[in-house]
Motif scaffolding. Structure first.
Motif, PDB file in Angstrom:
ATOM      1  N   CYS A  50       0.850  -1.192   0.000  1.00 49.27           N
ATOM      2  CA  CYS A  50       0.000   0.000   0.000  1.00 49.27           C
ATOM      3  C   CYS A  50       0.885   1.240   0.000  1.00 49.27           C
ATOM      4  CB  CYS A  50      -0.931   0.010   1.204  1.00 49.27           C
ATOM      5  SG  CYS A  50      -2.085   1.391   1.108  1.00 49.27           S
ATOM      6  N   CYS A  80      -0.537   4.408   0.268  1.00 46.37           N
ATOM      7  CA  CYS A  80      -1.339   5.566   0.689  1.00 46.37           C
ATOM      8  C   CYS A  80      -0.615   6.372   1.765  1.00 46.37           C
ATOM      9  CB  CYS A  80      -2.728   5.135   1.163  1.00 46.37           C
ATOM     10  SG  CYS A  80      -2.825   4.586   2.863  1.00 46.37           S
ATOM     11  N   CYS A 108      -0.923   4.997   5.455  1.00 47.28           N
ATOM     12  CA  CYS A 108       0.017   3.919   5.794  1.00 47.28           C
ATOM     13  C   CYS A 108       1.411   4.500   5.976  1.00 47.28           C
ATOM     14  CB  CYS A 108       0.060   2.854   4.702  1.00 47.28           C
ATOM     15  SG  CYS A 108      -1.342   1.722   4.742  1.00 47.28           S
ATOM     16  N   HIS A 165      -3.363   2.106  -4.035  1.00 47.92           N
ATOM     17  CA  HIS A 165      -3.179   3.550  -3.804  1.00 47.92           C
ATOM     18  C   HIS A 165      -1.897   4.074  -4.448  1.00 47.92           C
ATOM     19  CE1 HIS A 165      -6.700   3.957  -1.299  1.00 47.92           C
ATOM     20  NE2 HIS A 165      -6.304   2.979  -0.529  1.00 47.92           N
TER      21      HIS A 165
HETATM   22 ZN    ZN Z   1      -2.486   2.338   2.948  1.00 53.37          ZN
END
Ligand code: ZN
Ligand code: ZN
Length: 144
Positions: free
Chosen positions: A30, A32, A35, A113
């Motif tokens: 991920c 994003c 995170c 993402h």
């Molecule tokens: Zn994330």
């Protein structure tokens, strides 16, 4: 995939121990910003499990929870500060960070993402702009 047994994981200090059993629902990275900020790293390796596949076997009283949104309940060890997993109640899934499952063979299949990435990874895996359609995203992919 023949990893049908159970694998154990633990936090940085070992006070919190847990197992995951069966096969994960998905694995990947991920990108994003949530995170990134929470894990203090440029990208987060995830393994997603059905909620009942994850069992805390020791040290449940050491687990702290932070939820910025009701979609993600982020869990860490209050003794060492090590991150453990994030519950996603809307999906019935728990994201166990790949790094806290030392013996589990991490086989990432997707990047999510990727529109937020700060670390491009040219590994040939699909790069989802946000999330797959079945998880509420656009399902669009981006070039690496
Ligand atoms: Zn994330
Ligand atoms: Zn700990």
């Amino acid at each position: 995939m023949t990893n049908a047994g159970s694998n154990s994981g633990k936090c940085f200090c070992g006070a919190v121990q847990f197992t995951v059993s069966g096969e994960p629902a998905g694995m990947g990275y991920c990108h994003c910003s949530s995170c990134r900020l929470w894990s203090a790293s440029p990208v987060n390796g995830f393994t997603l499990w059905k909620s009942d596949a994850v069992k805390v076997t020791q040290g449940a009283e050491h687990i702290g929870t932070y939820n910025k949104t009701p979609r993600s309940l982020r869990k860490w060890c209050k003794t060492c500060g090590g991150h453990i997993f994030t519950e996603h109640p809307d999906w019935g899934l728990i994201d166990v960070f790949a790094g806290v499952l030392p013996d589990f063979p991490f086989k990432p299949g997707v990047h999510v993402h990727y529109q937020e990435t700060v670390l491009r990874m040219k590994d040939g895996l699909p790069k989802m702009k946000d999330l797959p359609k079945e998880m509420g995203g656009s399902g669009d992919t981006l070039p690496e």
